[in-house]
Scaffold this motif. Structure first.
Motif, PDB file in Angstrom:
ATOM      1  N   PRO A   1       0.809  -1.226   0.000  1.00 29.62           N
ATOM      2  CA  PRO A   1       0.000   0.000   0.000  1.00 29.62           C
ATOM      3  C   PRO A   1       0.840   1.272   0.000  1.00 29.62           C
ATOM      4  CG  PRO A   1      -0.023  -1.016   2.176  1.00 29.62           C
ATOM      5  CD  PRO A   1       0.640  -1.992   1.258  1.00 29.62           C
ATOM      6  N   ASP A   2       1.984   1.257   0.678  1.00 28.16           N
ATOM      7  CA  ASP A   2       2.822   2.465   0.722  1.00 28.16           C
ATOM      8  C   ASP A   2       3.271   2.864  -0.677  1.00 28.16           C
ATOM      9  OD1 ASP A   2       2.576   1.993   3.435  1.00 28.16           O
ATOM     10  OD2 ASP A   2       4.630   1.267   3.671  1.00 28.16           O
ATOM     11  N   GLY A   3       3.744   1.882  -1.424  1.00 25.65           N
ATOM     12  CA  GLY A   3       4.233   2.166  -2.766  1.00 25.65           C
ATOM     13  C   GLY A   3       3.131   2.646  -3.684  1.00 25.65           C
ATOM     14  N   ARG A   4       1.954   2.040  -3.583  1.00 25.81           N
ATOM     15  CA  ARG A   4       0.839   2.445  -4.443  1.00 25.81           C
ATOM     16  C   ARG A   4       0.446   3.896  -4.165  1.00 25.81           C
ATOM     17  NH1 ARG A   4      -3.257  -0.200  -7.457  1.00 25.81           N
ATOM     18  NH2 ARG A   4      -5.285   0.838  -7.495  1.00 25.81           N
ATOM     19  N   LEU A   5       0.342   4.238  -2.873  1.00 29.67           N
ATOM     20  CA  LEU A   5      -0.037   5.602  -2.540  1.00 29.67           C
ATOM     21  C   LEU A   5       1.014   6.587  -3.026  1.00 29.67           C
ATOM     22  CD1 LEU A   5      -2.068   7.460  -1.164  1.00 29.67           C
ATOM     23  CD2 LEU A   5      -0.779   7.153   0.962  1.00 29.67           C
ATOM     24  N   PHE A   6       2.294   6.242  -2.869  1.00 32.99           N
ATOM     25  CA  PHE A   6       3.348   7.128  -3.344  1.00 32.99           C
ATOM     26  C   PHE A   6       3.232   7.340  -4.846  1.00 32.99           C
ATOM     27  CE2 PHE A   6       7.561   7.878  -5.141  1.00 32.99           C
ATOM     28  CZ  PHE A   6       7.974   8.985  -4.411  1.00 32.99           C
ATOM     29  N   ASP A   7       2.985   6.281  -5.581  1.00 26.62           N
ATOM     30  CA  ASP A   7       2.871   6.417  -7.030  1.00 26.62           C
ATOM     31  C   ASP A   7       1.651   7.255  -7.408  1.00 26.62           C
ATOM     32  OD1 ASP A   7       4.058   5.168  -9.684  1.00 26.62           O
ATOM     33  OD2 ASP A   7       1.882   5.118  -9.898  1.00 26.62           O
ATOM     34  N   GLN A   8       0.565   7.091  -6.673  1.00 28.61           N
ATOM     35  CA  GLN A   8      -0.635   7.866  -6.977  1.00 28.61           C
ATOM     36  C   GLN A   8      -0.453   9.351  -6.663  1.00 28.61           C
ATOM     37  OE1 GLN A   8      -3.513   5.569  -4.707  1.00 28.61           O
ATOM     38  NE2 GLN A   8      -4.251   4.551  -6.561  1.00 28.61           N
ATOM     39  N   LEU A   9       0.331   9.645  -5.630  1.00 24.84           N
ATOM     40  CA  LEU A   9       0.561  11.046  -5.259  1.00 24.84           C
ATOM     41  C   LEU A   9       1.693  11.679  -6.064  1.00 24.84           C
ATOM     42  CD1 LEU A   9       0.263  10.793  -1.366  1.00 24.84           C
ATOM     43  CD2 LEU A   9      -1.453  11.616  -2.992  1.00 24.84           C
ATOM     44  N   ASN A  10       2.478  10.853  -6.739  1.00 23.94           N
ATOM     45  CA  ASN A  10       3.608  11.353  -7.524  1.00 23.94           C
ATOM     46  C   ASN A  10       3.549  10.735  -8.917  1.00 23.94           C
ATOM     47  OD1 ASN A  10       5.551  12.751  -5.352  1.00 23.94           O
ATOM     48  ND2 ASN A  10       4.680  10.884  -4.455  1.00 23.94           N
ATOM     49  N   PRO A  11       2.563  11.141  -9.722  1.00 26.88           N
ATOM     50  CA  PRO A  11       2.385  10.493 -11.026  1.00 26.88           C
ATOM     51  C   PRO A  11       3.611  10.674 -11.916  1.00 26.88           C
ATOM     52  CG  PRO A  11       1.078  12.511 -10.857  1.00 26.88           C
ATOM     53  CD  PRO A  11       1.599  12.221  -9.492  1.00 26.88           C
ATOM     54  N   PRO A  12       4.010   9.618 -12.636  1.00 26.58           N
ATOM     55  CA  PRO A  12       5.196   9.702 -13.488  1.00 26.58           C
ATOM     56  C   PRO A  12       4.948  10.523 -14.739  1.00 26.58           C
ATOM     57  CG  PRO A  12       4.118   7.598 -13.784  1.00 26.58           C
ATOM     58  CD  PRO A  12       3.384   8.289 -12.673  1.00 26.58           C
ATOM     59  N   THR A  13       6.024  11.015 -15.326  1.00 26.79           N
ATOM     60  CA  THR A  13       5.892  11.753 -16.578  1.00 26.79           C
ATOM     61  C   THR A  13       5.504  10.838 -17.726  1.00 26.79           C
ATOM     62  OG1 THR A  13       8.266  11.503 -16.952  1.00 26.79           O
ATOM     63  CG2 THR A  13       7.534  13.519 -15.868  1.00 26.79           C
ATOM     64  N   ASP A  14       5.880   9.562 -17.637  1.00 25.76           N
ATOM     65  CA  ASP A  14       5.491   8.567 -18.635  1.00 25.76           C
ATOM     66  C   ASP A  14       4.679   7.486 -17.927  1.00 25.76           C
ATOM     67  OD1 ASP A  14       5.160   6.661 -20.556  1.00 25.76           O
ATOM     68  OD2 ASP A  14       7.292   6.290 -20.914  1.00 25.76           O
ATOM     69  N   PRO A  15       3.361   7.663 -17.830  1.00 23.30           N
ATOM     70  CA  PRO A  15       2.564   6.719 -17.045  1.00 23.30           C
ATOM     71  C   PRO A  15       2.487   5.327 -17.661  1.00 23.30           C
ATOM     72  CG  PRO A  15       1.145   8.270 -18.203  1.00 23.30           C
ATOM     73  CD  PRO A  15       2.543   8.755 -18.390  1.00 23.30           C
ATOM     74  N   VAL A  16       2.767   5.201 -18.953  1.00 25.63           N
ATOM     75  CA  VAL A  16       2.693   3.884 -19.588  1.00 25.63           C
ATOM     76  C   VAL A  16       3.837   2.996 -19.130  1.00 25.63           C
ATOM     77  CG1 VAL A  16       2.785   2.656 -21.793  1.00 25.63           C
ATOM     78  CG2 VAL A  16       1.443   4.760 -21.589  1.00 25.63           C
ATOM     79  N   LYS A  17       5.059   3.551 -19.083  1.00 18.33           N
ATOM     80  CA  LYS A  17       6.235   2.727 -18.830  1.00 18.33           C
ATOM     81  C   LYS A  17       6.945   3.029 -17.520  1.00 18.33           C
ATOM     82  CE  LYS A  17       7.315   2.040 -23.733  1.00 18.33           C
ATOM     83  NZ  LYS A  17       8.336   2.179 -24.789  1.00 18.33           N
ATOM     84  N   ALA A  18       6.616   4.119 -16.864  1.00 16.83           N
ATOM     85  CA  ALA A  18       7.354   4.530 -15.667  1.00 16.83           C
ATOM     86  C   ALA A  18       6.459   4.491 -14.436  1.00 16.83           C
ATOM     87  CB  ALA A  18       7.956   5.920 -15.862  1.00 16.83           C
ATOM     88  N   GLY A  19       7.043   4.889 -13.313  1.00 12.48           N
ATOM     89  CA  GLY A  19       6.319   4.890 -12.048  1.00 12.48           C
ATOM     90  C   GLY A  19       7.142   4.208 -10.976  1.00 12.48           C
ATOM     91  N   TRP A  20       6.637   4.259  -9.740  1.00 11.54           N
ATOM     92  CA  TRP A  20       7.337   3.668  -8.600  1.00 11.54           C
ATOM     93  C   TRP A  20       7.025   2.187  -8.520  1.00 11.54           C
ATOM     94  CZ3 TRP A  20      11.241   5.291  -5.835  1.00 11.54           C
ATOM     95  CH2 TRP A  20      11.581   4.611  -4.652  1.00 11.54           C
ATOM     96  N   ARG A  21       8.038   1.356  -8.353  1.00 14.72           N
ATOM     97  CA  ARG A  21       7.881  -0.098  -8.357  1.00 14.72           C
ATOM     98  C   ARG A  21       8.006  -0.722  -6.965  1.00 14.72           C
ATOM     99  NH1 ARG A  21       9.326  -4.673 -11.974  1.00 14.72           N
ATOM    100  NH2 ARG A  21      10.484  -6.265 -10.808  1.00 14.72           N
ATOM    101  N   LYS A  22       8.909  -0.231  -6.153  1.00 18.36           N
ATOM    102  CA  LYS A  22       9.316  -0.897  -4.913  1.00 18.36           C
ATOM    103  C   LYS A  22       8.387  -0.536  -3.746  1.00 18.36           C
ATOM    104  CE  LYS A  22      13.497   0.920  -5.437  1.00 18.36           C
ATOM    105  NZ  LYS A  22      14.936   1.222  -5.193  1.00 18.36           N
ATOM    106  N   ASN A  23       8.741  -1.059  -2.565  1.00 12.53           N
ATOM    107  CA  ASN A  23       8.069  -0.573  -1.366  1.00 12.53           C
ATOM    108  C   ASN A  23       8.739   0.747  -0.958  1.00 12.53           C
ATOM    109  OD1 ASN A  23      10.464  -1.272  -0.032  1.00 12.53           O
ATOM    110  ND2 ASN A  23       9.471  -2.557   1.501  1.00 12.53           N
ATOM    111  N   ARG A  24       8.512   1.201   0.259  1.00 12.19           N
ATOM    112  CA  ARG A  24       9.046   2.513   0.651  1.00 12.19           C
ATOM    113  C   ARG A  24      10.027   2.367   1.810  1.00 12.19           C
ATOM    114  NH1 ARG A  24       9.568   6.299  -2.477  1.00 12.19           N
ATOM    115  NH2 ARG A  24       9.235   7.895  -0.874  1.00 12.19           N
TER     116      ARG A  24
END
Length: 425
Positions: free
Chosen positions: A142-165
């Motif tokens: 859940p930590d990683g998902r929330l971080f990714d949702q609050l910090n959207p990547p510039t390339d949402p198709v191929k990028a984003g946060w993968r790991k835990n926090r």
């Protein structure tokens, strides 16, 4: 929580997913139990899972479904919550699970592909819930998902946060890849002949560099999220295990640490092979002529025929996805639906081939290893599904309609998991 059979229209937050699980347990107390994992996340969040069954535990096979291991992979947690909801509503009302006709617009530009309605019969749902103990853990990280949702990547198709926090003073070094942290060949440099491995592949089976996306962590099962997954597998004595990921349209079966073989002396616990495993595909020209090709043992003896059964189940999941798209798996006629809904079946060891080799520390291999650690337990059939595709917005599918990317992915996940559960039952 969305009403029965409604598809989520936006990616759900960790809090919304937790609330949906609690609501399902409260709404269907005769069929559904909410339980908390023993470990909080690294940011001290509680993580829950559901047990769904039509009777008390009585030795029926345990089916464990997990998702949300990699933070940026939005569809699997939402699809798993909705899968649980659909099963519970169907079993309570006696109604079929019906997915309406769908039009999906592939990227970068159409034409749109039309899919017919798709139904999971209520009789199949009844058979599943009468025949298995189903455990659904939709959001491991859940930590990683929330971080990714609050910090959207510039390339949402191929990028984003993968790991835990997992914290670190240097933000570039935060996090561990949960799916490289499990206790199976975690210390890969003791497992493989890395000179041979790296002479052929671009990277190792995991990373020892905390800046990298596949960082394995400081020790095996060091992360609370990993420990939770291992606990669930062991606590339930899982017979069937599926970890749902995104993306790639693949149904992957174990092993991930090596290509499968039939020699019992070639196994992950054998000290005779320490530092000698090659990680190469059979017949690879990179293997020195004086070296025996290592292949990880998988039994195929009666009564379970594990190696053959892995392929059978994976094939049934692939075929169920095709049928959900209105395609007859036994007919090879080309169609847009077949072209955009065919999942490849293969070993996890070949997921990144040809640029990458086998992988270590994965959840499905941890589940699969348990039958070798404890010969008295039933065989374990473990899989990873890489759902969705780059043409369906990759890691961050569009939840709108059109283009209908998430709705299509959800249909595919439900079709595959219903097929596996039906097989188990």
């Amino acid at each position: 929580m969305p009403p029965p059979y409604a598809t989520p229209t936006v990616p759900q937050t960790p809090a919304q997913i937790e609330a949906a699980l609690a609501d399902l347990a409260a709404t269907f107390p005769a069929l559904c139990t909410l339980s908390e994992f023993p470990n909080l996340s690294v940011e001290d969040r509680k993580i829950h899972f559901l047990r769904i069954a039509d009777a008390p535990q009585n030795g029926r096979p345990a089916v464990v479904l997990t998702g949300g291991v990699h933070a940026r992979e939005y569809a699997p947690p939402d699809a798993l919550v909705h899968f649980a909801q659909n099963l519970l509503v169907s079993r309570t009302t006696g109604a079929d699970i019906v997915f309406p006709a769908l039009s999906c617009l592939p990227l970068p530009a159409g034409p749109a592909v039309d899919y017919p309605p798709f139904t999971i019969p209520a009789t199949q749902v009844e058979r599943i819930l009468n025949g298995v103990d189903l455990y659904v853990a939709p959001l491991i990280n859940p930590d990683g998902r929330l971080f990714d949702q609050l910090n959207p990547p510039t390339d949402p198709v191929k990028a984003g946060w993968r790991k835990n926090r997992r914290p670190h003073p240097d933000p570039a070094k935060m996090g561990v890849d949960i799916n490289r942290n499990h206790d199976i060949a975690w210390k890969f440099e003791d497992y493989y002949d890395m000179a041979i491995y790296l002479s052929f592949y671009r990277d190792g089976p995991a990373s020892t560099d905390s800046r990298q996306e596949t960082y394995r962590g400081p020790s095996a099962a060091s992360e609370p999220e990993t420990a939770n997954m291992q606990w669930l597998i062991d606590h339930t004595r899982a017979t069937y295990f599926v970890d749902v990921h995104q993306f790639g349209r693949k149904v992957l079966l174990c092993w991930g640490i090596e290509d499968n073989g039939s020699d019992p002396s070639m196994n992950f616990s054998s000290p005779a092979w320490t530092g000698k495993r090659d990680g190469l595909r059979p017949g690879s020209p990179a293997l020195p002529p004086d070296r025996l090709d290592y292949q990880e043992f998988v039994t195929n003896s009666p009564p379970h025929f594990v190696r053959n059964t892995l392929g059978t189940i994976a094939g049934e999941m692939r075929d169920a996805i095709l049928r959900s798209a209105g395609v007859d798996p036994t007919v090879t006629t080309a169609s847009p639906q077949r072209a955009h809904s065919t999942y490849a079946v293969g070993q996890s060891a070949s997921l990144y081939h040809p640029v990458g080799g086998p992988v270590t520390g994965t959840s499905d291999d941890y589940a699969f290893r348990r039958q070798f650690d404890d010969p008295t337990r039933a065989p374990v059939f473990a899989f990873t599904i890489e759902t969705g595709h780059e043409e369906e917005s990759g890691f961050h599918p569009d939840y709108g309609s059109p283009p209908g990317h998430y709705a299509k992915i959800e249909r595919e996940v439900h079709a595959a998991l219903a097929a596996l559960c039906n097989f188990a039952a």
